[in-house]
Motif scaffolding. Structure first.
Motif, PDB file in Angstrom:
ATOM      1  N   ARG A  93       0.820  -1.206   0.000  1.00 44.45           N
ATOM      2  CA  ARG A  93       0.000   0.000   0.000  1.00 44.45           C
ATOM      3  C   ARG A  93       0.857   1.261   0.000  1.00 44.45           C
ATOM      4  O   ARG A  93       0.489   2.273  -0.587  1.00 44.45           O
ATOM      5  CB  ARG A  93      -0.959  -0.016   1.195  1.00 44.45           C
ATOM      6  CG  ARG A  93      -2.038  -1.086   1.058  1.00 44.45           C
ATOM      7  CD  ARG A  93      -2.971  -1.111   2.257  1.00 44.45           C
ATOM      8  NE  ARG A  93      -3.708   0.136   2.427  1.00 44.45           N
ATOM      9  CZ  ARG A  93      -4.789   0.466   1.731  1.00 44.45           C
ATOM     10  NH1 ARG A  93      -5.257  -0.350   0.789  1.00 44.45           N
ATOM     11  NH2 ARG A  93      -5.424   1.598   1.969  1.00 44.45           N
ATOM     12  N   ILE A  94       2.015   1.212   0.650  1.00 41.94           N
ATOM     13  CA  ILE A  94       2.909   2.369   0.632  1.00 41.94           C
ATOM     14  C   ILE A  94       3.451   2.594  -0.781  1.00 41.94           C
ATOM     15  O   ILE A  94       3.550   3.737  -1.254  1.00 41.94           O
ATOM     16  CB  ILE A  94       4.062   2.172   1.640  1.00 41.94           C
ATOM     17  CG1 ILE A  94       3.556   2.359   3.066  1.00 41.94           C
ATOM     18  CG2 ILE A  94       5.199   3.154   1.350  1.00 41.94           C
ATOM     19  CD1 ILE A  94       4.599   2.131   4.128  1.00 41.94           C
ATOM     20  N   LEU A  95       3.802   1.523  -1.479  1.00 47.44           N
ATOM     21  CA  LEU A  95       4.294   1.653  -2.851  1.00 47.44           C
ATOM     22  C   LEU A  95       3.245   2.291  -3.757  1.00 47.44           C
ATOM     23  O   LEU A  95       3.539   3.212  -4.524  1.00 47.44           O
ATOM     24  CB  LEU A  95       4.700   0.288  -3.397  1.00 47.44           C
ATOM     25  CG  LEU A  95       5.940  -0.368  -2.779  1.00 47.44           C
ATOM     26  CD1 LEU A  95       6.149  -1.762  -3.363  1.00 47.44           C
ATOM     27  CD2 LEU A  95       7.174   0.489  -3.008  1.00 47.44           C
ATOM     28  N   PHE A  96       2.017   1.815  -3.667  1.00 50.51           N
ATOM     29  CA  PHE A  96       0.950   2.406  -4.479  1.00 50.51           C
ATOM     30  C   PHE A  96       0.574   3.797  -3.978  1.00 50.51           C
ATOM     31  O   PHE A  96       0.131   4.644  -4.754  1.00 50.51           O
ATOM     32  CB  PHE A  96      -0.278   1.486  -4.481  1.00 50.51           C
ATOM     33  CG  PHE A  96      -0.172   0.332  -5.440  1.00 50.51           C
ATOM     34  CD1 PHE A  96      -0.589   0.479  -6.752  1.00 50.51           C
ATOM     35  CD2 PHE A  96       0.351  -0.881  -5.020  1.00 50.51           C
ATOM     36  CE1 PHE A  96      -0.485  -0.585  -7.639  1.00 50.51           C
ATOM     37  CE2 PHE A  96       0.450  -1.951  -5.904  1.00 50.51           C
ATOM     38  CZ  PHE A  96       0.041  -1.802  -7.220  1.00 50.51           C
ATOM     39  N   GLY A  97       0.759   4.035  -2.669  1.00 54.40           N
ATOM     40  CA  GLY A  97       0.480   5.365  -2.126  1.00 54.40           C
ATOM     41  C   GLY A  97       1.414   6.426  -2.668  1.00 54.40           C
ATOM     42  O   GLY A  97       1.064   7.614  -2.720  1.00 54.40           O
ATOM     43  N   PRO A 247     -10.960   2.541  -0.446  1.00 54.66           N
ATOM     44  CA  PRO A 247      -9.724   1.868   0.006  1.00 54.66           C
ATOM     45  C   PRO A 247      -8.450   2.369  -0.674  1.00 54.66           C
ATOM     46  O   PRO A 247      -7.448   1.656  -0.682  1.00 54.66           O
ATOM     47  CB  PRO A 247     -10.001   0.421  -0.368  1.00 54.66           C
ATOM     48  CG  PRO A 247     -10.780   0.531  -1.649  1.00 54.66           C
ATOM     49  CD  PRO A 247     -11.647   1.757  -1.491  1.00 54.66           C
ATOM     50  N   THR A 248      -8.472   3.567  -1.276  1.00 47.61           N
ATOM     51  CA  THR A 248      -7.289   4.102  -1.941  1.00 47.61           C
ATOM     52  C   THR A 248      -6.128   4.175  -0.950  1.00 47.61           C
ATOM     53  O   THR A 248      -6.282   4.695   0.162  1.00 47.61           O
ATOM     54  CB  THR A 248      -7.573   5.507  -2.488  1.00 47.61           C
ATOM     55  OG1 THR A 248      -8.703   5.443  -3.369  1.00 47.61           O
ATOM     56  CG2 THR A 248      -6.373   6.042  -3.259  1.00 47.61           C
ATOM     57  N   PRO A 249      -4.949   3.683  -1.300  1.00 46.21           N
ATOM     58  CA  PRO A 249      -3.809   3.638  -0.367  1.00 46.21           C
ATOM     59  C   PRO A 249      -3.101   4.981  -0.245  1.00 46.21           C
ATOM     60  O   PRO A 249      -1.996   5.163  -0.727  1.00 46.21           O
ATOM     61  CB  PRO A 249      -2.897   2.577  -0.999  1.00 46.21           C
ATOM     62  CG  PRO A 249      -3.163   2.681  -2.455  1.00 46.21           C
ATOM     63  CD  PRO A 249      -4.628   3.001  -2.591  1.00 46.21           C
ATOM     64  N   ASP A 250      -3.743   5.908   0.416  1.00 44.32           N
ATOM     65  CA  ASP A 250      -3.149   7.225   0.645  1.00 44.32           C
ATOM     66  C   ASP A 250      -2.381   7.207   1.964  1.00 44.32           C
ATOM     67  O   ASP A 250      -2.869   6.696   2.971  1.00 44.32           O
ATOM     68  CB  ASP A 250      -4.244   8.293   0.679  1.00 44.32           C
ATOM     69  CG  ASP A 250      -3.682   9.682   0.846  1.00 44.32           C
ATOM     70  OD1 ASP A 250      -3.441  10.094   2.002  1.00 44.32           O
ATOM     71  OD2 ASP A 250      -3.461  10.363  -0.174  1.00 44.32           O
ATOM     72  N   TRP A 251      -1.178   7.795   1.965  1.00 44.83           N
ATOM     73  CA  TRP A 251      -0.331   7.737   3.158  1.00 44.83           C
ATOM     74  C   TRP A 251      -0.993   8.396   4.368  1.00 44.83           C
ATOM     75  O   TRP A 251      -0.927   7.872   5.483  1.00 44.83           O
ATOM     76  CB  TRP A 251       1.014   8.408   2.873  1.00 44.83           C
ATOM     77  CG  TRP A 251       1.870   7.631   1.907  1.00 44.83           C
ATOM     78  CD1 TRP A 251       1.717   6.317   1.565  1.00 44.83           C
ATOM     79  CD2 TRP A 251       2.998   8.113   1.184  1.00 44.83           C
ATOM     80  NE1 TRP A 251       2.685   5.945   0.662  1.00 44.83           N
ATOM     81  CE2 TRP A 251       3.492   7.028   0.404  1.00 44.83           C
ATOM     82  CE3 TRP A 251       3.637   9.338   1.091  1.00 44.83           C
ATOM     83  CZ2 TRP A 251       4.586   7.147  -0.434  1.00 44.83           C
ATOM     84  CZ3 TRP A 251       4.744   9.470   0.257  1.00 44.83           C
ATOM     85  CH2 TRP A 251       5.209   8.377  -0.497  1.00 44.83           C
ATOM     86  N   GLY A 252      -1.610   9.548   4.162  1.00 47.06           N
ATOM     87  CA  GLY A 252      -2.265  10.225   5.277  1.00 47.06           C
ATOM     88  C   GLY A 252      -3.408   9.408   5.854  1.00 47.06           C
ATOM     89  O   GLY A 252      -3.583   9.329   7.076  1.00 47.06           O
ATOM     90  N   ALA A 253      -4.197   8.790   4.976  1.00 44.00           N
ATOM     91  CA  ALA A 253      -5.304   7.961   5.435  1.00 44.00           C
ATOM     92  C   ALA A 253      -4.796   6.720   6.158  1.00 44.00           C
ATOM     93  O   ALA A 253      -5.424   6.240   7.116  1.00 44.00           O
ATOM     94  CB  ALA A 253      -6.175   7.561   4.247  1.00 44.00           C
ATOM     95  N   MET A 254      -3.650   6.194   5.719  1.00 43.54           N
ATOM     96  CA  MET A 254      -3.072   5.029   6.390  1.00 43.54           C
ATOM     97  C   MET A 254      -2.639   5.377   7.812  1.00 43.54           C
ATOM     98  O   MET A 254      -2.801   4.576   8.740  1.00 43.54           O
ATOM     99  CB  MET A 254      -1.889   4.503   5.579  1.00 43.54           C
ATOM    100  CG  MET A 254      -2.279   3.913   4.225  1.00 43.54           C
ATOM    101  SD  MET A 254      -0.849   3.498   3.188  1.00 43.54           S
ATOM    102  CE  MET A 254      -0.150   2.131   4.130  1.00 43.54           C
TER     103      MET A 254
END
Length: 299
Positions: A93-97, A247-254
């Motif tokens: 998810r970090i890679l896609f983020g 479920p978009t892998p956004d860093w802030g949302a994570m």
């Protein structure tokens, strides 16, 4: 052989001088080791985003897949950075983020630079009432914090990454308008500008053909420095529930997803936070190197 061929042309001398200046600038950049480190860091981030489908061990976890039987697992060989509360691989998810963060930064700055530099060129060159109207409008927008403007836009139009980009773009163009206007005021009396005017060139040609190429350096430096800040602000908005939606892998949302589990499952919020810090630091180091390379000062 004619004398004309023996003598270097003026155009050739100009090209050679530009090449020599570029070599000197590149040498200054290479001498700054931290700037080179920053460049490598940014290349890694772009590479991670570009090749995320190939680098991610679990690319499906960047979408709507969930694996509750694997939720909140600590870092392991199968999941290098652990899993989140939905059992999704954090590393993937970090890679896609990285794609989301870079898309945000590039889009916001592309819009902001285009609008701001154009208005700044017009204000600085024409002066008079155009300058007064543009600069006073700039002052009004400068008085509104970017996050507050983004909150207002999302409240009016809905929670969306694209609305957040638009809001941040309208908050960021002001800095480039002021920068461009100041640069134009300092060079509009130069000989090459006066020569172009004496040959009958219109104001549009003068500002875009003569002036703009000579202020690209400070604009590039500021855009590079701003890139990290835009990504940081975008992550902050996502942390608040704006911007990219699950479920978009956004860093802030994570980070927001893992903030309630820091004491027990520290990896859920820690690694996305480190990704943001790594990216912002990389752009700051690169921007400092470009500033030394071009020997310019920006606000």
């Amino acid at each position: 052989m004619s004398a004309k061929k023996l003598l270097p042309t003026t155009e050739g001398l100009v090209r050679e001088e530009r090449r020599e200046q570029l070599r000197r600038s590149a040498s200054r950049f290479a001498e700054n080791k931290l700037s080179v480190v920053g460049l490598i860091m940014i290349l890694l981030i772009f590479g991670a985003g570009l090749f995320a489908p190939f680098l991610a061990p679990h690319p499906g976890d960047a979408g709507d897949e969930v694996h509750f039987e694997q939720q909140s697992q600590a870092p392991s060989f199968e999941h290098p950075l652990g899993t989140d509360t939905a059992g999704r691989d954090i590393f993937s998810r970090i890679l896609f983020g990285a794609r989301i963060s870079l898309l945000l930064g590039v889009t916001v700055l592309s819009i902001a630079v285009t609008i701001g530099v154009t208005l700044g060129l017009i204000a600085g060159y024409l002066g008079g009432w155009p300058n007064m109207v543009i600069m006073r409008t700039t002052d009004v927008f400068l008085s509104i914090p970017p996050i507050l403007l983004a909150l207002a836009v999302n409240a009016a139009l809905g929670q969306s990454l694209w609305y957040t980009m638009i809001a941040l773009s309208f908050a960021w163009w002001t800095w480039y308008a002021r920068l461009a206007q100041g640069e134009v005021l300092s060079i509009k009396e130069e000989e090459y500008v006066e020569v172009s005017e004496s040959l009958g060139a219109g104001w549009v040609r003068v500002i875009f053909k003569e002036i703009l190429p000579n202020i690209v350096a400070p604009i590039t430096v500021k855009a590079t420095l701003d890139m990290g800040f835009v990504i940081l602000v975008g992550a902050g908005l996502s942390f608040l529930g704006l911007g990219a939606q699950p479920p978009t892998p956004d860093w802030g949302a994570m980070i927001a997803n893992g903030r309630d589990y820091v004491t027990n499952y520290w990896w859920i919020a820690t690694f996305p936070g480190l990704a943001i810090s790594f990216t912002v630091l990389g752009f700051n180091l690169l921007g400092d190197g470009l500033r030394d390379m071009f020997d310019v000062e920006v606000e």
